[in-house]
Write an enzyme that holds these catalytic residues in place. Structure first.
Site, short mmCIF file in Angstrom:
data_model
loop_
_atom_site.label_atom_id
_atom_site.label_comp_id
_atom_site.label_asym_id
_atom_site.label_seq_id
_atom_site.Cartn_x
_atom_site.Cartn_y
_atom_site.Cartn_z
N GLU A 136 5.65 6.57 10.56
CA GLU A 136 4.34 7.16 10.86
C GLU A 136 3.92 8.17 9.80
O GLU A 136 4.73 8.69 9.05
CB GLU A 136 4.34 7.83 12.22
N GLY B 157 9.47 11.76 7.82
CA GLY B 157 8.73 10.69 8.47
C GLY B 157 8.39 9.58 7.49
O GLY B 157 9.15 9.34 6.54
N GLU B 158 7.28 8.86 7.73
CA GLU B 158 6.86 7.73 6.89
C GLU B 158 7.84 6.56 6.95
O GLU B 158 7.71 5.62 6.16
CB GLU B 158 6.71 8.13 5.40
N GLY B 159 8.82 6.63 7.83
CA GLY B 159 9.83 5.57 7.86
C GLY B 159 10.86 5.70 6.75
O GLY B 159 11.65 4.78 6.52
N ALA C 226 7.70 6.91 1.03
CA ALA C 226 8.03 5.62 1.64
C ALA C 226 7.78 4.47 0.67
O ALA C 226 8.56 3.51 0.62
CB ALA C 226 7.23 5.41 2.92
#
Lengths: 335, 335
Positions: free
Chosen positions: A162, A302-304, A85
């Site tokens: 997240e 994830g992690e945006g 991210a």
């Protein structure tokens, strides 16, 4: 005023120097950005990714292939600017705010981290409720507060993401009970599992689901957690209330979006779904939300990260509305 | 050295701080960028869109809903920075070079335009060959020269795009004869048509196809043109020769990519297909080239707009290779 604005935005898009409809989904995106922001000239310049981190008591049951300690390690990697991210955010020009929603480890000495820990990880939902009702409320409020702060700092767009070892397990339980959907359809490989691992995850989730018959939204949230998911839901509600588009990442962020919509259905209008995750339950979840994500790249990190990759599309759509010539102008020049 | 480099790149991607495979197509893209550039640390920072404009004698037959004069008007709009491509290029941070490949109008007084006109529009392919063999060679060479100039100016990535009223008609003829494929499967709505318009387009293309049995690549290029398509093909060949990734826009750019691959098959390795166009023939064309584009947003505008929207994905993939931590580093920190 709303229908009139949407019609004006559509007319503006249709009048641009291009065959009608030839920018496809970018045209719809431009209209949506305008209606969300309540303006004919929306911008998507300043974007803030609120990246919430939390741990899950369910990890005691072996639901993840990775130990909980990886959550804290990844927070450190994010703060060092070296996670996926971080790299994508620099690449597209977005700010990341990493929020400790409920990491087990003590991160109080980490500079640059937003300290909003509700508790050190959730309780083990296979054995007891993950959170108290008060903790649920606190997580939602702190998420909304982070979104309000980002908006106060000038964010045109809020992205939610997240990091939390075990959080596909909690997300599967929330989806199962809130959608509702058979538990089996909500469980995927998460960060990766061998056959024994996925069997362990299925077994633990079946025990957690059997422990409670809760179906009411706030009860379900307390039973299964997790803190980073609830803070994402709160952030989505906060950003929507401030009329900012909320860019929703993959499976877990979409579960948070579902929570937000269950709490306040009109929040749906502000959600922009970034990408179709490779995680098993995502397709059904998106279908229920009537969502057709912008990207389909096989991501499941994830992690945006998916939200960050979709951000340039929002900016291009906004720029089209603001900066592009009309067909009338071009044809006048040609005459 | 090539297989070893690809293996090293794949190992580097696999070793990053993420579950293996969790960045999906970005991982393959990173490996491809590295192999194209012949380095373990590819960049995609400086991107140049070569946007070739040209007119088509076929327009005399009514193959387009717009008059040829729109080509020159759109060139002016591009130079003024107010076309869709201009707006997207600013939004993603790319340079556009608008090249007069063969616009009918005299554009010699347009500042900022690259003057490479081979002739003022192609001849009407429904009645005679669109170009002479010498004009075909010239167009290919000038396209390659523009790519070489962009690379000389530091371009990490070359994008190819076009503007030319009537060019889906010429592209359909090229696809029909070079793929080959039934003419019907190559004809789409282009910039838009009513029923009478599409019937006119079908009729004109059937007459052009019936006029010649050419199947050899260079003969087919001379029979049907057009100049902007050939310059795109030349640019793709030039960029591939200089080991730069070539970002291919929609239907017409993909026909140019097909031309490039027919002339030099190894150029295929440097092509990155940006988006799946809504134009009818694109799916079959992509299938034949074994291409699976990065985006699917219903675009059908041309001008390199799809390539510009895909560019941030290339940059993110490159940044992943260069800047992201390894899982080993993260786990060492966690221990």
């Amino acid at each position: 005023a709303e229908p009139a604005l949407a019609a004006r935005l559509r007319a503006a898009v249709d009048g641009k120097a291009k065959p009608p409809g030839s920018l496809g989904r970018l045209e719809d995106l431009a209209v949506r950005l305008g209606t969300i922001r309540n303006t004919e000239a929306p911008r998507a310049d300043k974007a803030v990714l609120l990246l919430f981190a939390g741990d899950h008591g369910l990890c005691e049951e072996g639901v993840s292939a990775y130990p909980s300690a990886v959550t804290a390690a990844m927070v450190a990697t994010l703060l060092a600017g070296r996670a996926a991210a971080s790299v994508f955010a620099r690449s597209v020009g977005a700010e990341i705010r990493v929020v400790d929603a409920g990491v087990t480890a003590d991160l109080s000495d980490h500079a640059g981290l937003v300290h909003a820990k509700v508790r050190s990880g959730t309780r083990n939902a296979a054995r007891e409720a993950a959170l108290t009702p008060a903790e649920v409320g606190e997580a939602l409020e702190r998420g909304a507060a982070e979104a309000a702060r980002a908006v106060g700092d000038g964010a045109d767009v809020v992205l939610i993401g997240e990091m939390g070892i075990g959080n596909t397990a909690a997300a599967a339980l929330l989806m199962h009970r809130l959608l509702p959907a058979p538990l089996e359809r909500c469980i995927g490989l998460g960060a990766g599992h061998d056959e024994a691992g996925i069997a362990r995850k299925r077994d633990a989730l079946a025990r957690a689901a059997a422990r409670t018959g809760a179906t009411e939204t706030f009860e379900v949230l307390a039973e299964f957690g997790g803190l980073e998911i609830l803070m994402m839901a709160g952030a989505a509600l906060g950003a929507a209330a401030a009329r900012r588009p909320v860019v929703v990442d993959g499976f877990i962020a979409t579960v948070a979006a579902l929570v937000a919509v269950r709490i306040r259905p009109e929040a749906r209008d502000s959600l922009i779904f970034a990408h179709r995750s490779a995680e098993a339950g995502h397709a059904l979840l998106l279908e229920t939300l009537g969502a057709s994500p912008l990207l389909d790249l096989g991501l499941r990190l994830g992690e945006g990260t998916g939200g960050l990759l979709a951000l340039p599309l929002l900016r291009a759509a906004a720029a089209m509305l603001s900066d592009m010539a009309t067909l009338e102008e071009v044809l006048a020049g040609a005459a």
